[in-house]
Design a protein around this motif. Structure first.
Motif, mmCIF file in Angstrom:
data_model
loop_
_atom_site.group_PDB
_atom_site.id
_atom_site.type_symbol
_atom_site.label_atom_id
_atom_site.label_comp_id
_atom_site.label_asym_id
_atom_site.label_seq_id
_atom_site.Cartn_x
_atom_site.Cartn_y
_atom_site.Cartn_z
ATOM 1 N N ALA A 30 0.819 -1.211 0.000
ATOM 2 C CA ALA A 30 0.000 0.000 0.000
ATOM 3 C C ALA A 30 0.852 1.260 0.000
ATOM 4 O O ALA A 30 0.577 2.196 -0.729
ATOM 5 C CB ALA A 30 -0.950 -0.012 1.182
ATOM 6 N N LEU A 31 1.909 1.300 0.814
ATOM 7 C CA LEU A 31 2.784 2.467 0.861
ATOM 8 C C LEU A 31 4.206 2.041 1.149
ATOM 9 O O LEU A 31 4.448 1.199 2.002
ATOM 10 C CB LEU A 31 2.334 3.446 1.963
ATOM 11 N N THR A 32 5.127 2.654 0.437
ATOM 12 C CA THR A 32 6.538 2.460 0.755
ATOM 13 C C THR A 32 6.904 3.426 1.868
ATOM 14 O O THR A 32 6.135 4.326 2.213
ATOM 15 C CB THR A 32 7.416 2.705 -0.486
ATOM 16 N N ASP A 33 8.067 3.260 2.425
ATOM 17 C CA ASP A 33 8.522 4.089 3.540
ATOM 18 C C ASP A 33 8.690 5.547 3.109
ATOM 19 O O ASP A 33 9.319 5.835 2.093
ATOM 20 C CB ASP A 33 9.847 3.528 4.060
ATOM 21 N N LYS A 34 8.112 6.472 3.876
ATOM 22 C CA LYS A 34 8.184 7.907 3.554
ATOM 23 C C LYS A 34 9.603 8.455 3.629
ATOM 24 O O LYS A 34 9.989 9.304 2.842
ATOM 25 C CB LYS A 34 7.313 8.710 4.516
ATOM 26 N N GLU A 35 10.374 7.970 4.599
ATOM 27 C CA GLU A 35 11.720 8.514 4.814
ATOM 28 C C GLU A 35 12.711 8.072 3.738
ATOM 29 O O GLU A 35 13.737 8.696 3.550
ATOM 30 C CB GLU A 35 12.266 8.116 6.197
ATOM 31 N N SER A 36 12.420 6.984 3.047
ATOM 32 C CA SER A 36 13.323 6.467 2.014
ATOM 33 C C SER A 36 12.614 6.545 0.677
ATOM 34 O O SER A 36 11.639 5.848 0.449
ATOM 35 C CB SER A 36 13.688 5.013 2.296
ATOM 36 N N ASP A 37 13.107 7.403 -0.203
ATOM 37 C CA ASP A 37 12.507 7.543 -1.524
ATOM 38 C C ASP A 37 12.534 6.235 -2.296
ATOM 39 O O ASP A 37 13.461 5.445 -2.158
ATOM 40 C CB ASP A 37 13.304 8.567 -2.350
ATOM 41 N N CYS A 38 11.521 6.023 -3.110
ATOM 42 C CA CYS A 38 11.591 4.980 -4.130
ATOM 43 C C CYS A 38 12.453 5.553 -5.237
ATOM 44 O O CYS A 38 12.189 6.651 -5.722
ATOM 45 C CB CYS A 38 10.207 4.688 -4.698
ATOM 46 N N ILE A 39 13.478 4.837 -5.619
ATOM 47 C CA ILE A 39 14.380 5.311 -6.671
ATOM 48 C C ILE A 39 14.237 4.397 -7.887
ATOM 49 O O ILE A 39 14.548 3.208 -7.829
ATOM 50 C CB ILE A 39 15.855 5.311 -6.205
ATOM 51 N N PHE A 40 13.734 4.955 -8.975
ATOM 52 C CA PHE A 40 13.651 4.236 -10.238
ATOM 53 C C PHE A 40 14.877 4.628 -11.039
ATOM 54 O O PHE A 40 15.149 5.813 -11.232
ATOM 55 C CB PHE A 40 12.371 4.630 -10.989
ATOM 56 N N SER A 41 15.666 3.646 -11.453
ATOM 57 C CA SER A 41 16.872 3.965 -12.235
ATOM 58 C C SER A 41 16.856 3.184 -13.537
ATOM 59 O O SER A 41 16.452 2.031 -13.582
ATOM 60 C CB SER A 41 18.142 3.674 -11.438
ATOM 61 N N CYS A 42 17.277 3.875 -14.567
ATOM 62 C CA CYS A 42 17.314 3.291 -15.903
ATOM 63 C C CYS A 42 18.677 3.598 -16.506
ATOM 64 O O CYS A 42 19.055 4.760 -16.637
ATOM 65 C CB CYS A 42 16.200 3.884 -16.750
ATOM 66 N N THR A 43 19.423 2.575 -16.822
ATOM 67 C CA THR A 43 20.748 2.740 -17.407
ATOM 68 C C THR A 43 20.673 2.373 -18.882
ATOM 69 O O THR A 43 20.093 1.360 -19.240
ATOM 70 C CB THR A 43 21.770 1.828 -16.696
ATOM 71 N N THR A 44 21.250 3.205 -19.721
ATOM 72 C CA THR A 44 21.281 2.915 -21.154
ATOM 73 C C THR A 44 22.712 2.956 -21.649
ATOM 74 O O THR A 44 23.547 3.683 -21.115
ATOM 75 C CB THR A 44 20.455 3.924 -21.969
ATOM 76 N N GLU A 45 22.973 2.152 -22.656
ATOM 77 C CA GLU A 45 24.254 2.183 -23.342
ATOM 78 C C GLU A 45 24.001 2.705 -24.744
ATOM 79 O O GLU A 45 23.165 2.164 -25.472
ATOM 80 C CB GLU A 45 24.866 0.785 -23.423
ATOM 81 N N THR A 46 24.682 3.774 -25.095
ATOM 82 C CA THR A 46 24.526 4.354 -26.415
ATOM 83 C C THR A 46 25.830 4.189 -27.174
ATOM 84 O O THR A 46 26.882 4.594 -26.689
ATOM 85 C CB THR A 46 24.157 5.854 -26.323
ATOM 86 N N TYR A 47 25.736 3.590 -28.341
ATOM 87 C CA TYR A 47 26.901 3.416 -29.200
ATOM 88 C C TYR A 47 26.801 4.437 -30.321
ATOM 89 O O TYR A 47 25.813 4.493 -31.037
ATOM 90 C CB TYR A 47 26.944 1.996 -29.775
ATOM 91 N N LYS A 48 27.831 5.262 -30.446
ATOM 92 C CA LYS A 48 27.817 6.301 -31.464
ATOM 93 C C LYS A 48 28.773 5.944 -32.595
ATOM 94 O O LYS A 48 29.859 5.444 -32.356
ATOM 95 C CB LYS A 48 28.219 7.647 -30.867
ATOM 96 N N TYR A 49 28.344 6.238 -33.796
ATOM 97 C CA TYR A 49 29.156 6.018 -34.989
ATOM 98 C C TYR A 49 29.333 7.373 -35.664
ATOM 99 O O TYR A 49 28.357 8.004 -36.059
ATOM 100 C CB TYR A 49 28.474 5.043 -35.950
ATOM 101 N N GLU A 50 30.543 7.806 -35.781
ATOM 102 C CA GLU A 50 30.804 9.104 -36.388
ATOM 103 C C GLU A 50 30.726 8.984 -37.902
ATOM 104 O O GLU A 50 31.215 8.030 -38.484
ATOM 105 C CB GLU A 50 32.192 9.609 -35.983
#
Length: 176
Positions: A30-50
């Motif tokens: 129903a509820l997560t802890d108020k004192e500790s934020d829920c942290i959503f993290s998304c990591t991406t790898e981008t490959y660049k070609y010049e």
């Protein structure tokens, strides 16, 4: 050349619904802890070609890497036994056992409380695994806390509208 970017989004207090695979009944936090934020993290790898400056700018390809939601909840052993298979309910208590067990897999719905009734920005993971940190040493008001990590994976159901998606925002329907 690969560029690794990790973005973290603090969501505040959230309501979570985890529906284990092969069931239709969600486990509701129903509820997560108020004192500790829920942290959503998304990591991406981008490959660049010049390419040549006269032809145009960089071309790139982006691949999803690690996507997680980390939060804290009040430790409720009945809830934890429904979320993860490491707690087994016995006749008079709970046992912790991990020997040879697979992590639970299911669907996750994340609703930030600050969004009110609107579901426009809810995050939904079609295939998510749950890990529970069983360090109950931190207590506030006589209640133990538990840290949860939800790890997102790409939906491998080719019949699903979320096939190959790590997560969606709001209720996703495929374009036809």
């Amino acid at each position: 050349m690969a560029i690794l970017e990790k973005k973290e989004f603090p969501l505040g207090e959230c309501e979570l619904k985890f529906t284990p695979k092969d069931t239709s009944t969600p486990v509701i936090i129903a509820l997560t802890d108020k004192e500790s934020d829920c942290i959503f993290s998304c990591t991406t790898e981008t490959y660049k070609y010049e390419v040549d400056q006269l032809i145009g700018p960089y071309k790139s390809r982006t691949f999803g890497a690690e996507t997680t939601l980390k939060c804290s909840i009040w430790a409720d052993l009945e809830l934890l036994s429904a979320l993860t298979n490491v707690y087994e309910k016995g006749k008079t208590g709970y046992a912790f056992s991990t020997s040879g067990k697979e992590m639970y897999e299911g669907k996750l719905e994340i609703h930030p409380i600050s969004a009110g009734a609107s579901k426009d920005f809810d995050i939904m993971g079609p295939k998510v695994f749950v890990k529970a940190d069983t360090n109950f040493s931190f207590k506030v008001d006589g209640k133990a806390k538990c840290d949860l990590t939800f790890e997102f994976a790409a939906d491998d159901n080719s019949e699903s509208p979320t096939y190959r998606k790590l997560f969606t925002i709001a209720t996703y329907a495929k374009n036809k």
